[in-house]
Write a protein that holds these residues in place. Structure first.
Motif, PDB file in Angstrom:
ATOM      1  N   GLN A 140      50.505  45.058  41.564  1.00 14.01           N
ATOM      2  CA  GLN A 140      50.258  46.402  42.090  1.00 14.01           C
ATOM      3  C   GLN A 140      51.437  46.839  42.958  1.00 14.01           C
ATOM      4  OE1 GLN A 140      48.045  48.675  41.651  1.00 14.01           O
ATOM      5  NE2 GLN A 140      47.627  49.790  43.536  1.00 14.01           N
ATOM      6  N   TYR A 141      51.916  45.943  43.821  1.00 12.38           N
ATOM      7  CA  TYR A 141      53.101  46.248  44.624  1.00 12.38           C
ATOM      8  C   TYR A 141      54.288  46.517  43.705  1.00 12.38           C
ATOM      9  CZ  TYR A 141      50.512  43.916  48.435  1.00 12.38           C
ATOM     10  OH  TYR A 141      49.572  43.539  49.360  1.00 12.38           O
ATOM     11  N   SER A 143      54.346  47.621  40.690  1.00 12.94           N
ATOM     12  CA  SER A 143      54.244  48.913  40.013  1.00 12.94           C
ATOM     13  C   SER A 143      54.633  50.047  40.947  1.00 12.94           C
ATOM     14  CB  SER A 143      52.827  49.126  39.485  1.00 12.94           C
ATOM     15  OG  SER A 143      51.968  49.507  40.536  1.00 12.94           O
ATOM     16  N   ASN A 505      44.946  47.007  37.520  1.00 10.95           N
ATOM     17  CA  ASN A 505      45.637  47.527  38.705  1.00 10.95           C
ATOM     18  C   ASN A 505      44.681  48.161  39.705  1.00 10.95           C
ATOM     19  OD1 ASN A 505      48.258  46.867  38.678  1.00 10.95           O
ATOM     20  ND2 ASN A 505      49.021  48.827  37.912  1.00 10.95           N
ATOM     21  N   GLY A 506      44.663  47.629  40.895  1.00 14.31           N
ATOM     22  CA  GLY A 506      43.892  48.250  41.974  1.00 14.31           C
ATOM     23  C   GLY A 506      42.390  48.155  41.817  1.00 14.31           C
ATOM     24  N   MET A 507      41.883  47.400  40.817  1.00 13.73           N
ATOM     25  CA  MET A 507      40.432  47.351  40.605  1.00 13.73           C
ATOM     26  C   MET A 507      39.758  46.200  41.346  1.00 13.73           C
ATOM     27  SD  MET A 507      39.743  49.948  39.068  1.00 13.73           S
ATOM     28  CE  MET A 507      37.991  49.629  38.867  1.00 13.73           C
ATOM     29  N   GLY A 508      40.564  45.284  41.872  1.00 14.02           N
ATOM     30  CA  GLY A 508      40.001  44.056  42.450  1.00 14.02           C
ATOM     31  C   GLY A 508      38.860  44.283  43.414  1.00 14.02           C
ATOM     32  N   GLU A 509      39.088  45.125  44.407  1.00 16.27           N
ATOM     33  CA  GLU A 509      38.113  45.272  45.483  1.00 16.27           C
ATOM     34  C   GLU A 509      36.839  45.982  45.004  1.00 16.27           C
ATOM     35  OE1 GLU A 509      37.137  44.029  49.078  1.00 16.27           O
ATOM     36  OE2 GLU A 509      39.076  43.694  48.136  1.00 16.27           O
ATOM     37  N   VAL A 510      37.032  47.022  44.176  1.00 14.15           N
ATOM     38  CA  VAL A 510      35.877  47.779  43.672  1.00 14.15           C
ATOM     39  C   VAL A 510      34.974  46.872  42.836  1.00 14.15           C
ATOM     40  CG1 VAL A 510      35.202  49.653  42.148  1.00 14.15           C
ATOM     41  CG2 VAL A 510      37.127  49.945  43.677  1.00 14.15           C
ATOM     42  N   THR A 513      33.131  44.214  44.868  1.00 11.45           N
ATOM     43  CA  THR A 513      31.956  44.777  45.522  1.00 11.45           C
ATOM     44  C   THR A 513      30.804  44.905  44.534  1.00 11.45           C
ATOM     45  OG1 THR A 513      33.453  46.038  46.902  1.00 11.45           O
ATOM     46  CG2 THR A 513      31.149  46.699  46.928  1.00 11.45           C
ATOM     47  N   ASP A 516      29.384  41.377  43.651  1.00  7.63           N
ATOM     48  CA  ASP A 516      28.553  40.781  44.704  1.00  7.63           C
ATOM     49  C   ASP A 516      27.218  41.497  44.817  1.00  7.63           C
ATOM     50  OD1 ASP A 516      30.228  38.756  45.372  1.00  7.63           O
ATOM     51  OD2 ASP A 516      31.238  39.834  46.991  1.00  7.63           O
ATOM     52  N   ALA A 543      30.819  49.795  33.799  1.00  9.44           N
ATOM     53  CA  ALA A 543      31.173  51.215  33.822  1.00  9.44           C
ATOM     54  C   ALA A 543      32.238  51.515  34.865  1.00  9.44           C
ATOM     55  CB  ALA A 543      29.932  52.058  34.092  1.00  9.44           C
ATOM     56  N   GLN A 544      32.255  50.731  35.931  1.00  5.45           N
ATOM     57  CA  GLN A 544      33.230  50.987  36.989  1.00  5.45           C
ATOM     58  C   GLN A 544      34.634  50.480  36.650  1.00  5.45           C
ATOM     59  OE1 GLN A 544      32.025  50.201  41.143  1.00  5.45           O
ATOM     60  NE2 GLN A 544      29.962  50.123  40.347  1.00  5.45           N
TER      61      GLN A 544
END
Lengths: 567, 316
Positions: A140-141, A143, A505-510, A513, A516, A543-544
């Motif tokens: 991500q960095y 990119s 890219n950038g999906m890790g945190e979403v 969550t 969990d 879907a997310q």
């Protein structure tokens, strides 16, 4: 691509110099770095150049260079400042002596390290050498043009001999892109690939005349016995009894249970395309594992309030130390950690001499073995150089220095008589130096040995012997038993070399969550609602963005490999 | 705009004629006093607006925001990404619902409290009550949450232990909403009442005396003197609250949410934190923030327009 990047970096340099620093005409580190990189293969390996010369096989700069290096700050009780202590002084002196590089350490809070590095990068203040655990984060960095491509720089084996001999090609090339050859991080070596082990209270088993469980059925019988005999085991605190403790992070805290439900013959392809989530949420079999947990929850075998306490909360640890918990699944050495504050040691104080958690291996798979998906020697900590780094060569020399076997040995074991006592068998018995200036702020100083996570003393036998002795205030025999269980029936991770998966890219945190949430809701719902609940949250996860990743991984796999197997 | 403002805020402007310079000379101390807030707003509120364009760009490290390339779909990539995400709409719904509930229960509470305090005759009791009611305002939400857990947790919480029940205050969505709103009201009503107490203190005491002479009882005095006296304050605060209907603080929902109630507890600020800031997707964060601000602006202007239509003064 590389030429473009080099130009971009040079341009960035000029801009940033013009913007904030007085320009020093004799100092053009970026140009030098790129020149060096392009010339490296043709230049005679041991020949000295304008910038420095080899002394005793080590490259020595003519002019002193300055770099900054990240170090985790764990805010340890009775510890020393993470970026200024006896061990950082020792590193600084050594690197200056061997390479003429001046090192400054930058402390970054351990538990919010990613947020912190995000901010430092965005502000242009990141340390010259950073490390983190997630390669997607580094991508991500990258990119965002935030990371230096190391692909060519690192090839100079004469200049970085220790880096190559310690990390080897396997780790150095681990993250090399198959599409454009870029390499944005160096994989540190995981000296110990142990992951998760289950622990159970030996004194409770003894009191109820039960054996250490080896199957799920026996394990469940033990939990039920704990629950039914709460009054005997805990007396007036009977209502505080938690037979099996699981936290909000179900995927980790039931990790080996989940793995036991995965088909032992799962193909490399299926494992990979579902492999984005490190808790195996979408793997085939995970649902059945959670169904079992759901049943146990509804039988009153789990901790009712587990989902209410977030990361970093010590409520659950306190319950274990107070003696209310019958069994738990966690990091293989969890109950031995932190010397006097370790769970097992605290149990002996709070409950009695005989109270202790012992390791066990109760979750059998379809073959009757106890399979555990462990990491390989890579896939752990990664070092990267952010775009603001003006000294890439000096930074790699630092990584080379810190990868030198003798330096790792000293940092991990410290001073004789202060940090360790040497045994007759050659082993090192670690003693806690907390409260003194020689305190190791992380176990075996792993935060300072950036390219080595876990105990590695050079000799495999001595390392194994010393591992058992590396937990002060704890019984070495129990540590050795946990170590042995963690190494039973392991399946090491494989390195799938396919194109970068853009949808990650950038999906890790979403997605973390969402996962969990799905795990926790499925554990606590009524047994009759389990399928409905699981499917609902799984659909939401997909879907997310989960489905996009699976689809893209499938396409990427099929573009490189013809079958379902890596071989 | 300037003219309207003058008309709305005072009559001085219309009576006196003179150049701007003349005003500066005459009231320079006041303008000097104004300088500091103006500088604050310029530096911290207007200059950063330059970065709003990140919402339409592909974020790159190490270059200025003007140099960053435009995002895909003519710059609307991040809006499309957000609007397509079911979690985003869930967060919008939760934000609005929780804010409306906060408004319904949290808005009248300080007014009622201020009126009750005002009716107290024994001034020491009044002061002590007031001080105690302020206190929760100074506690951080993280602390409030840990204290609440000790009291309300399903299994280990004091209340459930004493009653021998297992009321899921924090783990069942409906119960969670009630707990969340109730604790929010508790934390804020004392502090919120200060402004109403000040407004009540400004009511001419002769009005009360006249009402008493006319035989008005206590409730009638509240209804016919106190409430009309603070009506404009109430309206101003209501407009400002409505303007924030899609905004939300971060610490309160973040401290209180857990995985079991995330369906009703995920609000825009926490969604933005997870999807944007933690994952370094600053474009997404900015896009959602911009969306939030625009909607809030419409609510603010709308409620202001409505209040003026209804004969109140509004805030501008």
């Amino acid at each position: 691509m590389r030429r473009f990047l080099a130009m971009l970096l040079a341009a960035l340099m000029v801009i940033s110099l013009a913007a904030c620093n007085p320009v020093n005409p004799t100092d053009k580190p970026t140009d030098k770095a790129t020149d060096k990189a392009t010339d490296a293969p043709t230049e005679a390996q041991t020949e000295d150049d304008a910038e420095g010369s080899y002394i005793n096989g080590m490259y020595y700069f003519k002019e002193t260079r300055e770099i900054t290096v990240e170090v985790f700050d764990r805010n340890v009780d009775n510890g020393t400042p993470a970026n200024d202590n006896k061990f950082t002084d020792w590193i600084k002196a050594g690197v200056l002596r061997d390479h003429n590089i001046k090192v400054e350490f930058v402390a970054v809070p351990r538990w919010t390290e990613t947020d912190e590095i995000n901010n430092l990068l965005a502000a242009g203040d990141a340390p010259d050498i950073c490390y983190t655990y997630s390669y997607p984060t580094i991508l991500q960095y990258a990119s965002q043009d935030g990371v230096i491509d190391l692909a060519e720089l690192v090839e100079d084996k004469e200049m970085f001999p220790n880096l190559w001999s310690w990390l080897k090609e396997s780790n150095i090339y681990w993250d090399k892109s198959v599409t454009d050859g870029s390499l944005y991080a160096l994989e540190g070596r995981r000296a110990n690939s142990n992951r998760i082990v289950t622990f159970i209270r030996q004194d409770w088993l003894d009191a109820l005349k039960l054996d250490v469980p080896t199957t799920k059925a026996e394990f469940e019988a033990c939990l039920v016995a704990f629950r039914d005999n709460a009054a005997t085991l805990l007396g007036e605190n009977a209502d505080k009894m938690v037979p099996y403790s699981v936290s909000y992070d179900v995927g980790w805290r039931a990790g080996t249970l989940i793995e036991s439900f995965i088909d032992p013959d799962i193909t490399d392809k299926e494992f990979y395309i579902n492999g984005f989530d490190d808790r195996k949420y979408t793997e085939n079999g995970t649902k059945e594992a959670i169904r079992l947990l759901n049943k146990w929850y509804n039988m009153g075998l789990l901790w009712d309030d587990f989902a209410l306490y977030g990361p970093g909360d010590t409520t659950e640890d306190d319950m274990m130390k107070a003696g209310y918990v019958g069994a738990l699944t966690h990091n293989w050495d969890y109950v031995f950690r932190n010397g006097e504050d370790s769970i097992n040691y605290q149990l002996t104080i709070n409950v009695g001499e005989n109270a202790k958690f012992v390791p066990c291996d109760p979750f059998e798979d379809a073959n009757g073995t106890h399979q555990k998906f462990v990491d390989s020697g890579a896939g752990d900590r990664k070092a990267f150089l952010p775009y603001t780094n003006e000294e890439p060569i000096a930074s790699l020399l630092y990584l080379d220095w810190i990868s030198t076997a003798s330096n790792i040995l000293y940092l991990q074991t410290g001073e004789e008589g202060v940090n360790h006592i040497k045994g007759d068998d050659g082993s090192y018995k670690i003693i806690s130096a907390l409260g003194t200036e020689w305190a190791q702020n992380s176990g075996q100083n792993i935060d300072l040995t950036m390219t080595c996570n876990g105990l590695n003393l050079g000799d495999a036998n001595i390392t194994a012997l010393s591992t058992a002795y590396s937990y002060p205030n704890n019984d070495p025999a129990l540590v050795a038993a946990a170590d042995a269980i963690a190494k039973t029936d392991t399946i090491p991770a494989k390195n799938v070399k396919v194109a970068t998966i853009e949808s990650e890219n950038g999906m890790g945190e979403v997605l973390k969550t969402a996962r969990d949430e799905g795990f926790d809701k499925s554990v606590v719902c009524a047994v009759a609602d389990f399928d409905k609940t699981w499917d609902q949250y799984m659909a939401s996860y997909l879907a997310q963005g989960g489905q996009d990743i699976i689809d893209e991984r499938t396409v990427a796999w099929e573009a490189v490999y013809s079958g379902d197997s890596l071989q | 705009m300037g003219k309207k403002k003058m008309m709305a805020t005072g009559i001085v402007a219309t009576k006196r004629k003179g150049s701007f310079g003349a005003y500066i000379r005459r009231y320079w101390q006041l303008y000097l006093l104004l300088l500091l807030p103006v500088v604050y707003f310029v530096v911290f509120k207007y200059v950063p607006m330059e970065y709003i364009q990140i919402a339409f760009k592909k974020y790159k490290l190490g270059i200025t925001v003007w140099e960053m390339p435009l995002a895909k779909n003519d710059g609307f990539e991040w809006f499309i990404k957000a609007f397509k995400n079911p979690k985003f709409w869930l967060s919008v719904r939760n934000t609005v619902v929780l804010n409306l509930l906060d408004l319904t229960f949290g808005f009248p509470a300080p007014i009622i409290f201020a009126i009750i305090l005002n009716e107290l005759r024994f001034s020491r009791l009044k002061k002590v009550t007031q001080t105690i009611a302020y206190m929760p305002h100074f506690l951080s939400w993280v602390i409030i949450y840990s204290v609440s857990l000790a009291l309300f947790a399903d299994n280990d919480g004091m209340i459930n232990q004493v009653l021998g029940t297992k009321i899921p205050f924090f783990s069942d969505p409906t119960h969670w909403i009630v707990s969340y709103i109730a604790i929010g009201v508790w934390q804020n009503f004392g502090w919120g009442s200060i402004i109403y107490l000040a407004a009540i203190a400004g009511i001419n005491p002769e009005l009360y005396e006249a009402a008493m002479v006319d035989g008005a009882g206590r409730l009638q005095r509240i209804w016919h003197v106190t409430l009309p006296g603070i009506r404009s304050t109430i309206v101003v605060l209501l407009i400002m609250n409505l303007g924030n209907i899609l905004g939300s603080g971060f610490d309160r929902p973040f401290a209180f949410q857990n995985n079991l109630v995330l369906d009703v507890a995920e609000v825009l600020s926490t969604y933005v934190y997870k999807a944007g800031i933690k994952s370094l997707q600053l474009e997404l964060t900015t896009a959602v923030g911009l969306f939030q601000s625009v909607i809030c602006l419409f609510f603010l202007l709308g409620s202001n327009w409505l209040s003026r239509k209804l004969g109140e003064r509004g805030i501008f």
